[in-house]
Enzyme design. Structure first.
Site, mmCIF file in Angstrom:
data_model
loop_
_atom_site.group_PDB
_atom_site.id
_atom_site.type_symbol
_atom_site.label_atom_id
_atom_site.label_comp_id
_atom_site.label_asym_id
_atom_site.label_seq_id
_atom_site.Cartn_x
_atom_site.Cartn_y
_atom_site.Cartn_z
ATOM 1 N N ASP A 195 0.828 -1.210 0.000
ATOM 2 C CA ASP A 195 0.000 0.000 0.000
ATOM 3 C C ASP A 195 0.862 1.260 0.000
ATOM 4 O O ASP A 195 0.508 2.267 -0.616
ATOM 5 C CB ASP A 195 -0.898 0.030 1.248
ATOM 6 C CG ASP A 195 -1.961 -1.047 1.218
ATOM 7 O OD1 ASP A 195 -1.936 -1.892 0.296
ATOM 8 O OD2 ASP A 195 -2.818 -1.054 2.120
ATOM 9 N N ALA B 247 2.919 -1.939 9.429
ATOM 10 C CA ALA B 247 2.368 -2.883 10.417
ATOM 11 C C ALA B 247 2.933 -4.257 10.160
ATOM 12 O O ALA B 247 3.351 -4.564 9.043
ATOM 13 C CB ALA B 247 0.846 -2.952 10.303
ATOM 14 N N SER C 235 -8.149 -2.578 10.003
ATOM 15 C CA SER C 235 -8.347 -3.853 9.317
ATOM 16 C C SER C 235 -9.689 -4.496 9.637
ATOM 17 O O SER C 235 -10.196 -4.391 10.767
ATOM 18 C CB SER C 235 -7.222 -4.799 9.749
ATOM 19 O OG SER C 235 -7.510 -6.104 9.360
ATOM 20 N N GLU D 87 -9.938 -7.371 10.252
ATOM 21 C CA GLU D 87 -9.645 -8.345 11.315
ATOM 22 C C GLU D 87 -10.143 -7.848 12.671
ATOM 23 O O GLU D 87 -10.264 -8.629 13.611
ATOM 24 C CB GLU D 87 -8.150 -8.641 11.380
ATOM 25 C CG GLU D 87 -7.685 -9.704 10.400
ATOM 26 C CD GLU D 87 -8.377 -11.056 10.614
ATOM 27 O OE1 GLU D 87 -8.488 -11.500 11.763
ATOM 28 O OE2 GLU D 87 -8.825 -11.639 9.621
ATOM 29 N N TYR E 186 -3.114 -9.472 16.117
ATOM 30 C CA TYR E 186 -3.112 -8.462 15.044
ATOM 31 C C TYR E 186 -4.398 -7.639 15.103
ATOM 32 O O TYR E 186 -4.368 -6.404 15.117
ATOM 33 C CB TYR E 186 -2.974 -9.178 13.689
ATOM 34 C CG TYR E 186 -3.167 -8.292 12.477
ATOM 35 C CD1 TYR E 186 -2.082 -7.682 11.862
ATOM 36 C CD2 TYR E 186 -4.435 -8.080 11.929
ATOM 37 C CE1 TYR E 186 -2.262 -6.875 10.735
ATOM 38 C CE2 TYR E 186 -4.623 -7.280 10.815
ATOM 39 C CZ TYR E 186 -3.536 -6.687 10.217
ATOM 40 O OH TYR E 186 -3.716 -5.892 9.114
ATOM 41 N N LYS F 198 -4.861 -3.642 16.181
ATOM 42 C CA LYS F 198 -5.485 -2.689 15.243
ATOM 43 C C LYS F 198 -6.692 -2.004 15.900
ATOM 44 O O LYS F 198 -6.963 -0.840 15.668
ATOM 45 C CB LYS F 198 -5.931 -3.419 13.973
ATOM 46 C CG LYS F 198 -4.780 -3.829 13.056
ATOM 47 C CD LYS F 198 -4.292 -2.662 12.210
ATOM 48 C CE LYS F 198 -3.191 -3.068 11.249
ATOM 49 N NZ LYS F 198 -2.643 -1.950 10.488
ATOM 50 N N HIS G 222 -6.948 -6.560 0.398
ATOM 51 C CA HIS G 222 -6.693 -5.968 -0.917
ATOM 52 C C HIS G 222 -5.336 -6.427 -1.417
ATOM 53 O O HIS G 222 -4.392 -6.581 -0.650
ATOM 54 C CB HIS G 222 -6.832 -4.455 -0.883
ATOM 55 C CG HIS G 222 -6.109 -3.800 0.237
ATOM 56 N ND1 HIS G 222 -6.593 -3.775 1.517
ATOM 57 C CD2 HIS G 222 -4.929 -3.164 0.265
ATOM 58 C CE1 HIS G 222 -5.734 -3.140 2.296
ATOM 59 N NE2 HIS G 222 -4.708 -2.764 1.565
HETATM 60 P P1 NAP Z 1 2.893 -4.896 3.610
HETATM 61 O O1 NAP Z 1 3.032 -4.951 2.141
HETATM 62 O O2 NAP Z 1 3.208 -6.115 4.407
HETATM 63 O O3 NAP Z 1 3.782 -3.683 4.148
HETATM 64 C C1 NAP Z 1 4.015 -3.532 5.518
HETATM 65 C C2 NAP Z 1 4.900 -2.333 5.735
HETATM 66 O O4 NAP Z 1 5.069 -2.185 7.142
HETATM 67 C C3 NAP Z 1 6.290 -2.470 5.120
HETATM 68 O O5 NAP Z 1 6.676 -1.231 4.598
HETATM 69 C C4 NAP Z 1 7.162 -2.834 6.323
HETATM 70 O O6 NAP Z 1 8.485 -2.309 6.227
HETATM 71 C C5 NAP Z 1 6.445 -2.071 7.431
HETATM 72 N N1 NAP Z 1 6.742 -2.655 8.734
HETATM 73 C C6 NAP Z 1 6.466 -3.911 9.147
HETATM 74 N N2 NAP Z 1 6.895 -4.082 10.412
HETATM 75 C C7 NAP Z 1 7.469 -2.921 10.796
HETATM 76 C C8 NAP Z 1 8.110 -2.476 11.970
HETATM 77 N N3 NAP Z 1 8.262 -3.273 13.037
HETATM 78 N N4 NAP Z 1 8.575 -1.206 12.013
HETATM 79 C C9 NAP Z 1 8.435 -0.412 10.932
HETATM 80 N N5 NAP Z 1 7.846 -0.760 9.772
HETATM 81 C C10 NAP Z 1 7.359 -2.002 9.712
HETATM 82 O O7 NAP Z 1 1.395 -4.480 4.022
HETATM 83 P P2 NAP Z 1 0.258 -3.799 3.137
HETATM 84 O O8 NAP Z 1 -0.542 -4.880 2.498
HETATM 85 O O9 NAP Z 1 0.840 -2.712 2.324
HETATM 86 O O10 NAP Z 1 -0.671 -3.187 4.273
HETATM 87 C C11 NAP Z 1 -0.581 -1.822 4.615
HETATM 88 C C12 NAP Z 1 -1.366 -1.586 5.886
HETATM 89 O O11 NAP Z 1 -2.738 -1.943 5.657
HETATM 90 C C13 NAP Z 1 -0.916 -2.412 7.073
HETATM 91 O O12 NAP Z 1 -1.052 -1.595 8.222
HETATM 92 C C14 NAP Z 1 -1.906 -3.545 7.135
HETATM 93 O O13 NAP Z 1 -2.049 -4.032 8.458
HETATM 94 C C15 NAP Z 1 -3.154 -2.840 6.670
HETATM 95 N N6 NAP Z 1 -4.125 -3.744 6.065
HETATM 96 C C16 NAP Z 1 -3.806 -4.395 4.928
HETATM 97 C C17 NAP Z 1 -4.731 -5.249 4.354
HETATM 98 C C18 NAP Z 1 -4.411 -5.987 3.078
HETATM 99 O O14 NAP Z 1 -5.225 -6.831 2.668
HETATM 100 N N7 NAP Z 1 -3.330 -5.672 2.396
HETATM 101 C C19 NAP Z 1 -5.990 -5.416 4.935
HETATM 102 C C20 NAP Z 1 -6.279 -4.714 6.093
HETATM 103 C C21 NAP Z 1 -5.355 -3.868 6.647
HETATM 104 P P3 NAP Z 1 9.794 -3.198 5.899
HETATM 105 O O15 NAP Z 1 10.007 -3.077 4.411
HETATM 106 O O16 NAP Z 1 10.854 -2.553 6.690
HETATM 107 O O17 NAP Z 1 9.481 -4.608 6.328
#
Ligand code: NAP
Length: 329
Positions: free
Chosen positions: A13, A80, A123, A125, A147, A151, A177
């Site tokens: 995202d 996250a 989320s 969740e 998780y 959230k 997504h």
């Molecule tokens: P993603 O691709 O897994 O990206 C997660 C990001 O968080 C990465 O940039 C990662 O950085 C960073 N991160 C993880 N642990 C960290 C830590 N301890 N300290 C600092 N940065 C950290 O996730 P996404 O799909 O883009 O999701 C974006 C947000 O939407 C998240 O908050 C997720 O919970 C929420 N969300 C996503 C979905 C979905 O279906 N995709 C649904 C509901 C909610 P690094 O590169 O350093 O690992």
């Protein structure tokens, strides 16, 4: 010029959000935990147009310094722990990063510049073992994982800071997504990546859990646009962001394999070890509020999204040295 901070800019995202904000003329700052990893992860074209700053999500003082230094207008908190299968791992760390870090950002906003607008990637969740379907903003939360619980803490803090301090904070209750940038640990990408490998003759089998499991899957590019729209609205509020339709893992397989005229039944094996029973109440979102109040409409449908993911995986594999290019057409 508006300036936005994105945490999680290296994620799915985060990268879409950075691209969207750049097209809208924003100065984009990405807060990363590891500068080297960020430089290696972000596409070069994006790296050249964003500024990066290191932020350890446990460090509240540093967040306040960053806010003061960059004179931000908006913050998108997308960082996250977000592993599909790891929602029970590291409960304490998950609490810190997915929950408490949001309180740190909110408090820094309150003390440094209360005009900064904040959007949190919450989320579905949080609904967890929901009692009703579809879920909307008023549906009671019943998280079932660390998780989801973390959230929900963050979501609650946004409501508290909005009501008590008048901060402009929004919680985007995001349902699943996906995109070609989705991590390989998630079932959608696991399937599209395997299909591309099968097309190339690199593997000939894919093991999956319950093929009849259903999810509300949207396209990540549409979901970051919803978050941006939230912060453009005169009033801060929380919104469900979802397609409102569910599709089964089996349908996903049919589309992904069918994209290359393959029959999924020739390759997919249901693996009892990762078999999970179907929930009696599905997680599926009602995003009427976002559609009515923000004018948000998802643009990429399920079929197109899956096709894009398979094509992108095939391209990536072909570009990788050593991939066998059998059957590429
Ligand atoms: P993603 O691709 O897994 O990206 C997660 C990001 O968080 C990465 O940039 C990662 O950085 C960073 N991160 C993880 N642990 C960290 C830590 N301890 N300290 C600092 N940065 C950290 O996730 P996404 O799909 O883009 O999701 C974006 C947000 O939407 C998240 O908050 C997720 O919970 C929420 N969300 C996503 C979905 C979905 O279906 N995709 C649904 C509901 C909610 P690094 O590169 O350093 O690992």
């Amino acid at each position: 010029m508006k300036a936005a901070l994105i945490t999680g800019i290296t994620g799915q995202d985060g990268s879409y959000m950075a691209e969207l904000l750049l097209t809208k003329g924003y100065r984009v700052i990405g807060a990363v935990r590891d500068m080297q990893n960020a430089k290696e992860t972000l596409p070069t074209a994006l790296m050249q147009r964003v500024e990066l700053v290191v932020w350890d999500m446990l460090d509240q003082c540093r967040m306040a310094e960053i806010l003061a230094e960059y004179r931000l207008t908006e913050i998108y908190n997308l960082a996250a722990y977000s592993s599909g299968t790891g929602m029970f791992n590291d409960a304490v760390d998950i609490g810190e990063v997915n929950g408490l870090a949001v309180a740190r950002i909110l408090d820094a906003i309150r003390t440094v510049d209360a005009n900064i607008r904040f959007c949190q990637a919450s989320s579905s969740e949080m609904f967890g073992n929901a009692l009703e379907s579809p879920q909307l903003e008023a549906t009671p939360f019943r998280p079932r994982t660390p998780y989801g619980a973390a959230k929900l803490y963050a979501h609650s803090m946004i409501q508290i800071y909005r009501q008590h301090y008048g901060l402009y904070g929004c919680s985007a209750i995001l349902f699943n997504h996906e995109s070609p940038r989705r991590g390989l640990g998630f079932v959608t990408r696991k399937i599209t990546h395997a299909v591309a490998k099968i097309k190339l003759g690199l593997v000939n089998e894919l093991c999956l859990g319950n093929l009849d499991a259903r999810r509300d899957w949207g396209f990540a590019g549409d979901y970051v646009r919803a978050m941006w729209l939230m912060l453009q609205h005169p009033d801060a509020d929380d919104y469900v962001v979802a397609t409102g339709e569910t599709h089964s893992v089996r349908e996903l397989c049919e589309i992904a394999f069918g994209h290359f005229n393959l029959d999924y039944r020739d390759y997919v094996r249901e693996d009892s070890a990762s078999y999970r029973p179907i929930e009696s109440i599905q997680l599926v979102g009602n995003s009427k509020k976002a559609r009515n109040q923000l004018g948000w409409i998802p643009e990429i449908g399920f079929h197109e999204m899956v096709s894009r993911m398979v094509d992108a995986d095939l391209r990536k594999l072909i570009e990788q040295p050593g991939a066998t290019k059998i059957g590429v057409s």
